[in-house]
Enzyme design. Sequence first.
Site, mmCIF file in Angstrom:
data_model
loop_
_atom_site.group_PDB
_atom_site.id
_atom_site.type_symbol
_atom_site.label_atom_id
_atom_site.label_comp_id
_atom_site.label_asym_id
_atom_site.label_seq_id
_atom_site.Cartn_x
_atom_site.Cartn_y
_atom_site.Cartn_z
ATOM 1 N N HIS A 162 11.980 -2.802 59.852
ATOM 2 C CA HIS A 162 11.573 -4.250 60.598
ATOM 3 C C HIS A 162 9.802 -4.319 59.896
ATOM 4 O O HIS A 162 8.759 -4.785 60.487
ATOM 5 C CB HIS A 162 10.854 -3.708 61.414
ATOM 6 C CG HIS A 162 10.773 -4.623 63.061
ATOM 7 N ND1 HIS A 162 9.448 -4.929 63.332
ATOM 8 C CD2 HIS A 162 11.241 -5.597 63.056
ATOM 9 C CE1 HIS A 162 8.720 -5.784 63.769
ATOM 10 N NE2 HIS A 162 10.593 -6.676 63.974
ATOM 11 N N TYR B 259 8.374 -10.632 62.801
ATOM 12 C CA TYR B 259 7.421 -11.201 62.927
ATOM 13 C C TYR B 259 7.522 -12.860 62.305
ATOM 14 O O TYR B 259 6.401 -13.671 62.424
ATOM 15 C CB TYR B 259 5.965 -10.948 62.079
ATOM 16 C CG TYR B 259 5.925 -9.262 62.299
ATOM 17 C CD1 TYR B 259 6.214 -9.335 63.187
ATOM 18 C CD2 TYR B 259 6.228 -8.470 60.831
ATOM 19 C CE1 TYR B 259 5.497 -7.087 63.331
ATOM 20 C CE2 TYR B 259 6.636 -7.477 61.192
ATOM 21 C CZ TYR B 259 6.228 -6.178 62.861
ATOM 22 O OH TYR B 259 6.266 -5.388 62.684
ATOM 23 N N HIS C 296 17.892 -8.316 60.712
ATOM 24 C CA HIS C 296 16.268 -8.242 61.488
ATOM 25 C C HIS C 296 15.494 -7.201 59.917
ATOM 26 O O HIS C 296 14.349 -6.857 60.708
ATOM 27 C CB HIS C 296 16.296 -8.095 62.094
ATOM 28 C CG HIS C 296 14.723 -7.981 62.893
ATOM 29 N ND1 HIS C 296 14.152 -9.592 62.860
ATOM 30 C CD2 HIS C 296 13.939 -7.513 63.899
ATOM 31 C CE1 HIS C 296 12.418 -9.666 63.855
ATOM 32 N NE2 HIS C 296 12.342 -7.923 64.353
ATOM 33 N N HIS D 288 13.047 -9.955 73.465
ATOM 34 C CA HIS D 288 13.111 -8.504 72.858
ATOM 35 C C HIS D 288 14.096 -7.352 73.210
ATOM 36 O O HIS D 288 13.336 -7.139 74.004
ATOM 37 C CB HIS D 288 11.865 -7.722 72.038
ATOM 38 C CG HIS D 288 10.875 -8.737 71.541
ATOM 39 N ND1 HIS D 288 10.298 -10.147 71.574
ATOM 40 C CD2 HIS D 288 10.880 -8.792 69.820
ATOM 41 C CE1 HIS D 288 10.213 -10.727 70.324
ATOM 42 N NE2 HIS D 288 10.128 -9.824 69.219
ATOM 43 N N ASP E 38 15.872 -8.975 69.315
ATOM 44 C CA ASP E 38 15.000 -8.942 68.695
ATOM 45 C C ASP E 38 15.137 -7.455 68.847
ATOM 46 O O ASP E 38 14.831 -7.138 69.373
ATOM 47 C CB ASP E 38 13.977 -9.597 67.796
ATOM 48 C CG ASP E 38 14.274 -10.472 67.987
ATOM 49 O OD1 ASP E 38 15.315 -11.152 67.459
ATOM 50 O OD2 ASP E 38 12.958 -11.911 67.462
ATOM 51 N N ASP E 39 15.005 -6.751 67.305
ATOM 52 C CA ASP E 39 14.696 -5.426 67.331
ATOM 53 C C ASP E 39 15.355 -4.131 67.964
ATOM 54 O O ASP E 39 15.219 -3.868 67.483
ATOM 55 C CB ASP E 39 13.180 -4.764 68.070
ATOM 56 C CG ASP E 39 11.829 -5.589 67.721
ATOM 57 O OD1 ASP E 39 12.314 -6.592 66.733
ATOM 58 O OD2 ASP E 39 10.722 -6.100 67.702
#
Length: 211
Positions: free
Chosen positions: A84, A127, A80, A181, A29-30
């Site tokens: 964020h 999250y 995503h 991540h 992620d991210d």
Amino acid sequence: MLFQRLYPYGVFRVPCPDKNRRTVYLTFDDGVIPEVTPKVLEILKKYGVKATFFMVGENVDKYPEIYRQVIADGHSVGNHTYHHVKGFRMSKAAYLEEVKLCEEAFARHGSKSVEGGLTTRLMRPPYGRATICQRRALAKMGYTLYFWDVLTHDYNANYSPERMLSLIYRYTRNGSIINFHDSLKSNERMLATLPKAIEWLQAQGYTFNAL
Ligand SMILES: [Zn+2]
């Protein structure tokens, strides 16, 4: 699963009809982040592993060449949101706009639409949180929401690579979705853990699929 009932419109573990075949899904992620994502790609290439990257649209716009490299390497990409954002703090309309902005970034940098006009049907709320209204609307738009059943806590400085590995050893089962991540915060811990995690999973007979 209990979570699945409490949290409709989400996938926490991928159902595996073939009990003789063990499959695991690595997710990151991210990203994309120039200091991190290319190193992840290198490790995945070395082990011949395909994974899934849930990207932040803003980062895709900043580093489109890395975005395209992820695609070229044969990995899956998921939405995503653009900045964020935390779903719980915003209206449904504002949240969907964030998802749309991220989708537009994917399209802007060369990804073709699949059926239904989206470039990807994969979505992970940042999250892991989105209201039931938001989730229902995303499902209606054609997204499948992928959460995880194995959280490595790689963003948490209190978790050493050894501790992260012990979580993977303990909780991974057939169809598991493992959450990493490719972010600056997770960088060193994640990169120290990833090769060992892959080696252990391969030794257990797991194959790695992208979502
Ligand atoms: Zn995130």
